[in-house]
Structures are given as C-alpha cells and as structure tokens.
Design an enzyme around this catalytic site. Structure first.
Site, PDB file in Angstrom:
ATOM      1  N   ASP A 122       0.845  -1.193   0.000  1.00  0.00           N
ATOM      2  CA  ASP A 122       0.000   0.000   0.000  1.00  0.00           C
ATOM      3  C   ASP A 122       0.886   1.251   0.000  1.00  0.00           C
ATOM      4  O   ASP A 122       1.655   1.491   0.928  1.00  0.00           O
ATOM      5  CB  ASP A 122      -0.898   0.004   1.229  1.00  0.00           C
ATOM      6  CG  ASP A 122      -2.077   0.954   1.089  1.00  0.00           C
ATOM      7  OD1 ASP A 122      -1.871   2.091   0.633  1.00  0.00           O
ATOM      8  OD2 ASP A 122      -3.207   0.561   1.430  1.00  0.00           O
ATOM      9  N   SER A 172      -7.181   4.298  -1.535  1.00  0.00           N
ATOM     10  CA  SER A 172      -6.999   2.849  -1.500  1.00  0.00           C
ATOM     11  C   SER A 172      -8.284   2.060  -1.711  1.00  0.00           C
ATOM     12  O   SER A 172      -8.233   0.837  -1.836  1.00  0.00           O
ATOM     13  CB  SER A 172      -6.366   2.430  -0.166  1.00  0.00           C
ATOM     14  OG  SER A 172      -5.042   2.907  -0.081  1.00  0.00           O
ATOM     15  N   HIS A 235     -10.071  -2.639   6.545  1.00  0.00           N
ATOM     16  CA  HIS A 235      -9.529  -1.448   5.900  1.00  0.00           C
ATOM     17  C   HIS A 235      -9.710  -1.561   4.393  1.00  0.00           C
ATOM     18  O   HIS A 235     -10.001  -2.638   3.859  1.00  0.00           O
ATOM     19  CB  HIS A 235      -8.051  -1.289   6.268  1.00  0.00           C
ATOM     20  CG  HIS A 235      -7.580   0.121   6.299  1.00  0.00           C
ATOM     21  ND1 HIS A 235      -6.530   0.567   5.532  1.00  0.00           N
ATOM     22  CD2 HIS A 235      -8.013   1.203   7.003  1.00  0.00           C
ATOM     23  CE1 HIS A 235      -6.327   1.856   5.765  1.00  0.00           C
ATOM     24  NE2 HIS A 235      -7.214   2.257   6.650  1.00  0.00           N
ATOM     25  N   SER A 237      -8.007  -1.737   1.516  1.00  0.00           N
ATOM     26  CA  SER A 237      -7.389  -2.696   0.592  1.00  0.00           C
ATOM     27  C   SER A 237      -7.908  -4.116   0.781  1.00  0.00           C
ATOM     28  O   SER A 237      -8.407  -4.722  -0.172  1.00  0.00           O
ATOM     29  CB  SER A 237      -5.863  -2.645   0.720  1.00  0.00           C
ATOM     30  OG  SER A 237      -5.381  -1.357   0.440  1.00  0.00           O
ATOM     31  N   GLU A 395      -1.350  -7.944   2.075  1.00  0.00           N
ATOM     32  CA  GLU A 395      -1.069  -6.508   2.018  1.00  0.00           C
ATOM     33  C   GLU A 395      -0.040  -6.082   3.061  1.00  0.00           C
ATOM     34  O   GLU A 395      -0.180  -6.377   4.247  1.00  0.00           O
ATOM     35  CB  GLU A 395      -2.346  -5.701   2.270  1.00  0.00           C
ATOM     36  CG  GLU A 395      -2.106  -4.191   2.174  1.00  0.00           C
ATOM     37  CD  GLU A 395      -3.212  -3.355   2.796  1.00  0.00           C
ATOM     38  OE1 GLU A 395      -3.310  -2.170   2.425  1.00  0.00           O
ATOM     39  OE2 GLU A 395      -3.958  -3.878   3.652  1.00  0.00           O
ATOM     40  N   ASP A 400       1.994   2.692   3.626  1.00  0.00           N
ATOM     41  CA  ASP A 400       1.160   3.869   3.378  1.00  0.00           C
ATOM     42  C   ASP A 400       1.062   4.763   4.607  1.00  0.00           C
ATOM     43  O   ASP A 400       1.227   5.987   4.520  1.00  0.00           O
ATOM     44  CB  ASP A 400      -0.233   3.388   2.956  1.00  0.00           C
ATOM     45  CG  ASP A 400      -1.231   4.508   2.806  1.00  0.00           C
ATOM     46  OD1 ASP A 400      -1.163   5.242   1.805  1.00  0.00           O
ATOM     47  OD2 ASP A 400      -2.111   4.648   3.694  1.00  0.00           O
ATOM     48  N   HIS A 404       2.291   8.721   5.070  1.00  0.00           N
ATOM     49  CA  HIS A 404       1.362   9.802   5.433  1.00  0.00           C
ATOM     50  C   HIS A 404       1.913  10.651   6.576  1.00  0.00           C
ATOM     51  O   HIS A 404       1.617  11.838   6.673  1.00  0.00           O
ATOM     52  CB  HIS A 404       0.004   9.228   5.831  1.00  0.00           C
ATOM     53  CG  HIS A 404      -0.885   8.885   4.667  1.00  0.00           C
ATOM     54  ND1 HIS A 404      -1.221   9.803   3.704  1.00  0.00           N
ATOM     55  CD2 HIS A 404      -1.507   7.723   4.324  1.00  0.00           C
ATOM     56  CE1 HIS A 404      -2.025   9.228   2.809  1.00  0.00           C
ATOM     57  NE2 HIS A 404      -2.211   7.965   3.162  1.00  0.00           N
ATOM     58  N   HIS A 442      -1.199   2.777  -5.130  1.00  0.00           N
ATOM     59  CA  HIS A 442      -0.970   4.163  -5.524  1.00  0.00           C
ATOM     60  C   HIS A 442       0.427   4.563  -5.075  1.00  0.00           C
ATOM     61  O   HIS A 442       1.100   3.827  -4.327  1.00  0.00           O
ATOM     62  CB  HIS A 442      -2.012   5.095  -4.896  1.00  0.00           C
ATOM     63  CG  HIS A 442      -2.105   4.953  -3.400  1.00  0.00           C
ATOM     64  ND1 HIS A 442      -1.137   5.439  -2.538  1.00  0.00           N
ATOM     65  CD2 HIS A 442      -3.033   4.344  -2.604  1.00  0.00           C
ATOM     66  CE1 HIS A 442      -1.460   5.148  -1.300  1.00  0.00           C
ATOM     67  NE2 HIS A 442      -2.607   4.480  -1.297  1.00  0.00           N
ATOM     68  N   HIS A 518      -1.306  11.152  -1.225  1.00  0.00           N
ATOM     69  CA  HIS A 518      -0.891  10.157  -2.200  1.00  0.00           C
ATOM     70  C   HIS A 518      -0.286  10.860  -3.411  1.00  0.00           C
ATOM     71  O   HIS A 518      -0.448  12.066  -3.593  1.00  0.00           O
ATOM     72  CB  HIS A 518      -2.081   9.321  -2.669  1.00  0.00           C
ATOM     73  CG  HIS A 518      -2.663   8.467  -1.590  1.00  0.00           C
ATOM     74  ND1 HIS A 518      -3.863   7.802  -1.724  1.00  0.00           N
ATOM     75  CD2 HIS A 518      -2.218   8.156  -0.342  1.00  0.00           C
ATOM     76  CE1 HIS A 518      -4.127   7.118  -0.635  1.00  0.00           C
ATOM     77  NE2 HIS A 518      -3.140   7.329   0.229  1.00  0.00           N
TER      78      HIS A 518
END
Length: 589
Positions: A122, A172, A235, A237, A395, A400, A404, A442, A518
């Site tokens: 992710d 996502s 979540h 994904s 995953e 990710d 962030h 992404h 992203h």
C-alpha cells in the site's frame, strides 16, 4: 572600465550579470599582454587590480565550462569505486550478457495457475521501491544501489495507471476495486461501480451496481480464498476482496449510522466479512482490527474496548457460524497462538492481532506480534490443502501509513517486511502452477534528492546543502506534517534536532499538511510463475485481476484453459486473428 577594488560575485548562477559588468575580451586581451586593451591613464594599481579580476574571470569561466548550474560539480569529489571490478568495462558487458542468457533461456510456464497470490504494497511508489532496495543492501553492508529485492528478480514487470473514475490521484478504496474487481470506480468506494455516487447507501446495495472480486471468482470455481494484512482486515485494501460499500469508512454499525443510514439497508464492512458472501467463506483472515468486531462494552485481550454500538460481538458470531456448520475453526490473537496452530491447522482461521492496525515492525513486540512473513506462511499452508487451488491477498499496509506521517525509515522497513513475505511465498509455491503478482495501489510524494556518492546512507542527509548551506535529506516529501517554519527565510537544520533520525522523526516537507498526500504516479507490477508475461507493459490498473483470472482460468472473460495464446508473445496467433476479423468485416459489408 571599473578601476576600483569592487568585489565581483563569480558564482555560476549569476554568470550573466558578471558578463554584463565586465568586458571579457578586454580583460583577457590585457592578461595576454595586449596593452592596447587599456587606457594609457590607468595607474599601475588599477592595472594590477585588472589582472587580478581577469584571473578570477578566467577561473569563473573555467568553472562554468566544467559544471553548469543544472549539473553542479561535486562538492567534495567522489570516493573510489567500492567494487574495483566495476571500473572494468567488461564487468558491465558481462553483467548484461549474463542477464540476456538467463532471460532467453527462461520459459513462460503456461499451465493453469491453480494458486494466485497477490501482494499489495500500500503506497509502494517506485521511489519507495528504489530507496527500500538501497536500504536492503546497506543493511547487508553493501553500497545498496546494486541490490535486488526478491520481487525485483521476477521475470515480468509492468506499469499501471492508478487514477479513479472521478479522481486524478486515487485512494486505496477505488484502487482496491480496480485491482481486485477489474472495474474502476469513484474515490472512496468498494465493490461498487462508478454509476453510484460516494455515500449513496441504497445505490450501493443495488446488486446491479455491485461488482465481484477475483476472490469471489476463485470461490465460484471451488477454490479457497483468504486475506492477510498489517492493517485492520476491514480497511480499504483487504475489504476490496469482499465488501460492497458506498463508503470505505463504514467499517462498523456506528460509522453507518453516523452517515444517517441504518445497517439493515447498509450493512457495515465488518458485518459483511463475518456474515455475507464472499467474506464468510474465506478460510483464512489474518490482520488487525478487533475493535470493529466488538461492542463498546467489551474489551479485547489487551484491554481495548470495541467500537460497535449494536451490542454485537462479531468474533463470537464468527465462531458460532463455524460451530453451526460443523467445521473446525480457531480464533487467535497473538504470535504464539499463530505459531502453535501451524502444526494443527483448522478449516477456518480468524486471527486479529491488534485492536487497530498491526504495529510497525520496528516498534512491535516480537513475542506477541507476528511478522507479515509468518502470517503469509500460515495462510499459504491453510489454503494449499485445496487441490483445486486458491486465491490469497497479502497486504503490506503500513507502508502507506508511514508515508502519510513522513516517516521515511518506517515506510522503507515495512516495504522490506513485505519483501520477506514474498520470499516465503515463492519458496512454498511452484512456478509451474502458481502465479505471484506484486504491485501497489498508488504512489506517495516521497522524493529521492541530491547528488550523493554511491553507497551514501539512504536514511541520512544528502551530500549536498541548499543555497544557505543548510543540509537537506536524501529522502524528503513534497507535503505533509514534517514542515518546519523558515527563520529569516532560511530553512532550519533538521539534522540538529534532538530526535533526528529516530524512528518517528519526520523528514522535512515543502507544503504543510496534517497528512501527506498520495501521488498520482504509475506504480510497478512484478509477476512470477504461470503466464507471468501477461503483466508486461503499461496498462490500466483494472486489467490486473482479469490477467490473473486469465492465467487461473476463473471468472468472466478469456481463459488460458480455452487454448488462447498470449497475443503479445504469438505473432502467428495475432496474424490469424487479424485475418479472421478482416474476413468477418468483409462479410458484414
């Protein structure tokens, strides 16, 4: 001509200004003893000063020739090559020839892919892959740039476009619908087509607007399916494998009701996983998120209260469902239970190892928290018992989250944790009848900066400094919470901060935001195993599940089992198809 001792700035950046103030030809003619270039009235001191400035001008001109402002010269030179063999041109020639030999001798397995494992990093942008590769090598005391992670050795590589139907840069949820269901949709939605606006509960529950995932295609073919993640299992994904939700945030009944809907009309994502198809048929579910399955008056094994307001304990309901169906099952919550159960696997396994997301690997309690590689190994053991095969989604979700927060070190380490899981998978599976695909949903806006020498610490400051002689990091971000206010128009020296280079030290950014965004870049796809060559090229992200399904002979559309060859690798088939289409067109006219 200037006759005083004016100081001229001979920097590369303002060379044009220098040239406008001085007549280069006149100075150089003087320096070469051409006295006609001077006025007779010039004093000896003026002539000496003119000689000095001419020397400086010539030095500046030499500097300009040697290194322009776009490609500056080294500040301190470069060290000798760490590997002396690389200084020999034949090193690189032989390296290339060996790769050609290996690739030319490699065959593409064309058996049906009984087993399909999809790894999703992710937010694993290409810059993340590059930086993680270097860290991978540097942790082994190598320079790092030349290293290869397990999935970088895969024989087929491609690029995919990640935009949503209504968004240039995706989230996502819309990407999960794309790479798992084969249909692009709107930002923030799961398993629903783009005809439905986000948060349209009733539109999302209309089955005409819902799309199936490749996990559903596998189950319909009699195969097993499962999910593994380092995030909550509800979540965005992992939820793409099972959920039909007009909003990715509707993970509990409380979330649905906060949007002024009821869960009878709009079942929350946790409820869908436990009680609705296809989630209630997943043989293995491993990740985080106990809180979304527990009511507010119940605490989990680590003392954290649930978030459901309907009073329902969905973990107990999952257990009861398996009792009613008379199938063996286990619910586990820590690493010890996971390792112990590997020797006596049940038919169904639910493992929730945190109330929220799993902890970052570098901060986790290794006695209670399993690694992604351990979760992946258990999942493959669980699913491999089905002779028809399986689909598994894995995953590395906290790459990710670290990005962030501008935590570059944590993001790279989470990438390397997924790399370990990939290594486990390809050791457990056969290349002849399994397909492993590694990709991202992404990108992120982490930048890889500067002109540092080979082997420079990927997590450290660049070998360069800015125009105010202030250091900057090799890895920084264009936006996010790591912004530092400038003082007197000068960036602060982040390397002087007391917490510099600790795990939760934030790299510096340009645009201050509460959370880094992203990125809209294409992301990479790596494929290994049966029909891996299908994944070469640049294409829409929504092609991924269709290509996996082609290799596995499941779901709608074309199947390898129908005898169709890979068009991209069969000129004869392409020619025959062209001829057939041409003949059909003539008959229609």
């Amino acid at each position: 001509m200037p006759k005083d001792n004016t100081a001229f700035n001979f920097s590369k950046a303002n060379y044009k200004e220098i040239k406008s103030e001085l007549n280069m030809i006149q100075w150089i003619r003087y320096w070469t003893k051409d006295k006609s270039a001077l006025n007779e009235s010039d004093s000896p001191d003026a002539r000496f000063d003119m000689r000095t400035q001419a020397a400086l001008l010539i030095a500046a001109a030499a500097l300009i020739v040697r290194a322009d402002r776009y490609h500056p010269a080294d500040r301190a030179g470069r060290a000798a090559a760490a590997n002396l063999a690389e200084t020999d041109p034949m090193f690189w020639v032989n390296h290339a020839q060996a790769a050609i030999t290996e690739n030319s001798q490699r065959t593409v397995p064309t058996n049906k892919a009984r087993n399909v494992v999809m790894f999703l990093g992710d937010g694993m942008s290409i810059s993340t892959i590059t930086a993680a590769r270097i860290l991978f090598g540097q942790r082994k005391h190598a320079t790092g740039e030349e290293s290869q992670m397990s999935f970088e050795t895969f024989p087929s590589t491609g690029l995919v476009k990640t935009y949503c139907v209504n968004s240039q840069i995706p989230d996502s949820a819309c990407t999960a619908t794309s790479y798992l269901c084969g249909v692009k949709t709107n930002h923030g939605m799961l398993g629903i087509n783009a005809a439905v606006p986000r948060r349209d509960c009733l539109g999302g529950r209309n089955t005409a607007n819902q799309v199936e995932s490749i996990a559903e295609w596998a189950l319909a073919d009699g195969r097993d399916a499962g999910i593994v993640t380092t995030t909550r299992v509800t979540h965005a994904s992992p939820a793409g494998t099972f959920a039909k939700s007009a909003d990715r945030n509707w993970e509990t009944d409380a979330d649905v009701e906060a949007a002024n809907y009821n869960t009878t009309a709009c079942p929350d994502i946790a409820h869908q996983l436990i009680h609705m198809h296809p989630g209630n048929r997943f043989k293995v579910i491993l990740g985080g998120g106990r809180r979304v399955f527990l009511p507010t008056n119940v605490t989990d094994q680590e003392g954290v209260a649930g978030r459901r307001t309907d009073g329902r304990n969905l973990i107990e309901e999952w257990v009861q469902d398996k009792v009613d169906r008379e199938v063996s099952h286990n619910f586990i919550w820590n690493r010890e239970e996971l390792l112990n159960i590997s020797n006596n696997l049940p038919e169904y396994l639910l493992g929730l190892f945190e109330s929220n997301h799993l902890m970052y690997n570098l901060e986790a309690n290794n006695e209670t928290e399993p690694t992604l590689a351990e979760l992946t190994e258990t999942a493959i053991k669980m699913l491999s018992r089905n002779e028809k095969g399986f689909f598994l989604f894995v995953e590395g979700g906290r790459i990710d989250h670290a990005h962030h927060d501008n935590y570059a070190h944590l993001a790279l380490d989470e990438t390397l944790e997924m790399e370990k899981a990939v290594s486990v998978a390809i050791k457990m599976l056969s290349e002849e009848d399994s397909l492993v695909v590694v990709t991202a949903d992404h990108a992120h806006v982490m930048a890889f900066n500067g002109y540092s020498p080979r082997g420079h610490d990927i997590l450290g400051p660049s070998n360069d400094v800015d125009e105010d002689d202030v250091p900057y990091m090799t890895l920084s971000y264009t936006n996010g919470p790591g912004f530092r206010p400038h003082v007197n128009r000068t960036r602060p020296d982040v390397t002087a901060e007391p917490t510099f280079n600790t795990l939760r030290w934030r790299s510096h950014v340009d645009v201050p935001l509460d959370s880094e965004t992203h990125g809209g870049d294409d992301v990479a796809v790596f494929a290994w195993g049966s029909h891996h060559s299908l994944f070469v090229g640049a294409y829409e992200q929504s092609h991924i599940p269709h290509r996996m399904a082609y290799a596995a002979c499941i779901g709608p559309g074309q199947h390898a089992c129908n005898g169709a060859a890979h068009i991209g690798h069969s000129p004869l088939v392409l020619a025959l198809l062209t001829a057939v289409v041409a003949t059909w067109s003539v008959r229609q006219t």
